[in-house]
Design an enzyme around this catalytic site. Structure first.
Site, PDB file in Angstrom:
ATOM      1  CG  ASP A  84      -2.069   0.932   1.141  1.00 41.83           C
ATOM      2  OD1 ASP A  84      -2.558   1.166   0.015  1.00 41.83           O
ATOM      3  OD2 ASP A  84      -2.516   1.436   2.189  1.00 41.83           O
ATOM      4  CG  ASP A 106       0.243   8.077  -2.856  1.00 38.80           C
ATOM      5  OD1 ASP A 106      -0.113   8.923  -3.693  1.00 38.80           O
ATOM      6  OD2 ASP A 106       0.050   8.201  -1.632  1.00 38.80           O
ATOM      7  CG  HIS A 183      -5.082   8.527   4.697  1.00 43.38           C
ATOM      8  ND1 HIS A 183      -5.343   7.185   4.585  1.00 43.38           N
ATOM      9  CD2 HIS A 183      -4.761   8.945   3.453  1.00 43.38           C
ATOM     10  CE1 HIS A 183      -5.185   6.812   3.326  1.00 43.38           C
ATOM     11  NE2 HIS A 183      -4.830   7.864   2.612  1.00 43.38           N
ATOM     12  CG  HIS A 211      -6.972   5.115   0.100  1.00 41.18           C
ATOM     13  ND1 HIS A 211      -5.622   5.297  -0.111  1.00 41.18           N
ATOM     14  CD2 HIS A 211      -7.323   4.082  -0.709  1.00 41.18           C
ATOM     15  CE1 HIS A 211      -5.183   4.423  -0.999  1.00 41.18           C
ATOM     16  NE2 HIS A 211      -6.203   3.688  -1.387  1.00 41.18           N
ATOM     17  N   GLY A 212      -8.960   5.895   3.933  1.00 46.95           N
ATOM     18  CA  GLY A 212      -9.400   6.647   5.098  1.00 46.95           C
ATOM     19  C   GLY A 212     -10.761   6.233   5.612  1.00 46.95           C
ATOM     20  CB  THR A 236      -6.877   5.075  11.825  1.00 46.44           C
ATOM     21  OG1 THR A 236      -5.917   5.700  10.970  1.00 46.44           O
ATOM     22  CG2 THR A 236      -6.862   5.784  13.165  1.00 46.44           C
TER      23      THR A 236
END
Length: 294
Positions: A84, A106, A183, A211-212, A236
């Protein structure tokens, strides 16, 4: 069961109108929790190792990658490995031999033309070596001297037409889009732009990635999958489960020196979080989660 590929899990999830949960792994406890939680939820899963996690382990990819591969093979539901947020091309080059079937390259912080060039090169390399490649696009910007916004900066949104052009120009297999998540959120207060998700789904011919997702409430996650998002990245949330459980165990066992006594409840807390979120992501309109591929 044999190690699954991210491409096959994504294809089946998209065909079934389900989300594919993908959890970020930092330690062996994370990987074990992801597998255990996915088994409880009865849904396929992706174990993700980020470039930051590799850096945490001294820049060594193979030890954690091989451990994750063994855990994935032993898992009772299909599991794949994904590398990732790769910015270092040399790390991308190491992915095929390390057992990864996919990677996310990325280049979103680069000016748009450079992003396209670098990502196209990454996609060409990935396809030569059997890797499924994901990329990320926020707001392109660059108009009237405006710099591009990072994909998860406040207010960043991916434009559907730009996203379609970007996929065509780079040849990527999946696209992470900016639709309102961020994120490292520790509270689940994000509000996704579901109308934009639907427009992106209609415009972009490859699976879309969120994402996030740790900061997105359950109902929003279900609605986002129903609107067309497929791969749902979660990181997270595992850490917000792990750390309080670890603190509690340390407080309850102040004399303990065996780390297993405090890591075990922290790992269990992560597994419970994985099970809950994997079930949310894999369910749309109350349908039961599918554990298999056939």
């Amino acid at each position: 069961m044999p190690l699954a590929t991210t491409a096959e899990l994504l294809a089946r999830a998209a065909a079934d109108r389900r989300g594919l949960p993908a959890f970020n792994v930092i330690t062996l406890e994370h990987a074990e929790a992801v597998a255990a939680g996915a088994e409880v939820a009865g849904t396929p899963v992706v174990l993700q190792i980020s470039q930051n996690a590799v850096a945490y382990h001294g820049g060594r990819l193979l030890p954690l990658a091989r451990a994750c591969a063994e855990i994935a093979v032993a898992c009772a539901v299909p599991a794949a490995l994904h590398l990732d947020h790769v910015e270092d091309f040399e790390l991308l080059r190491a992915a095929p031999a390390a057992g990864f079937s996919s990677a996310m390259f990325d280049a979103s912080a680069l000016p748009h033309a450079e992003n396209v060039k670098a990502t196209a090169e990454a996609a060409a390399f990935a396809h030569r070596h059997g890797l499924h490649l994901e990329a990320e696009l926020g707001r392109v910007g660059g108009k009237d001297g405006e710099p591009p916004l990072p994909a998860h900066a406040p207010g960043a949104r991916t434009d559907p037409a730009e996203a379609a052009d970007y996929v065509a120009a780079t040849g990527v297999d999946a696209l992470a889009v900016a639709v309102g998540s961020s994120h490292a959120m520790t509270s689940r207060t994000a509000a996704l732009d579901l109308e934009l998700v639907a427009r992106l789904t209609a415009a972009v011919p490859v699976p879309l990635v969120l994402h996030g997702s740790s900061g997105v409430p359950d109902g929003q996650l279900r609605a986002a999958v129903a609107a067309g998002l497929v791969k749902i990245n979660i990181g997270t949330a595992l850490n917000t489960a792990f750390t309080p459980a670890l603190r509690t165990a340390l407080a309850e066992l102040p004399e303990a020196v065996d780390p297993r006594k405090v890591l075990a409840p922290a790992r269990a807390a992560m597994a419970a979080t994985v099970a809950q979120l994997a079930a949310v992501v894999a369910l749309t309109e109350g349908q039961p989660a599918a554990a298999g591929l056939g």
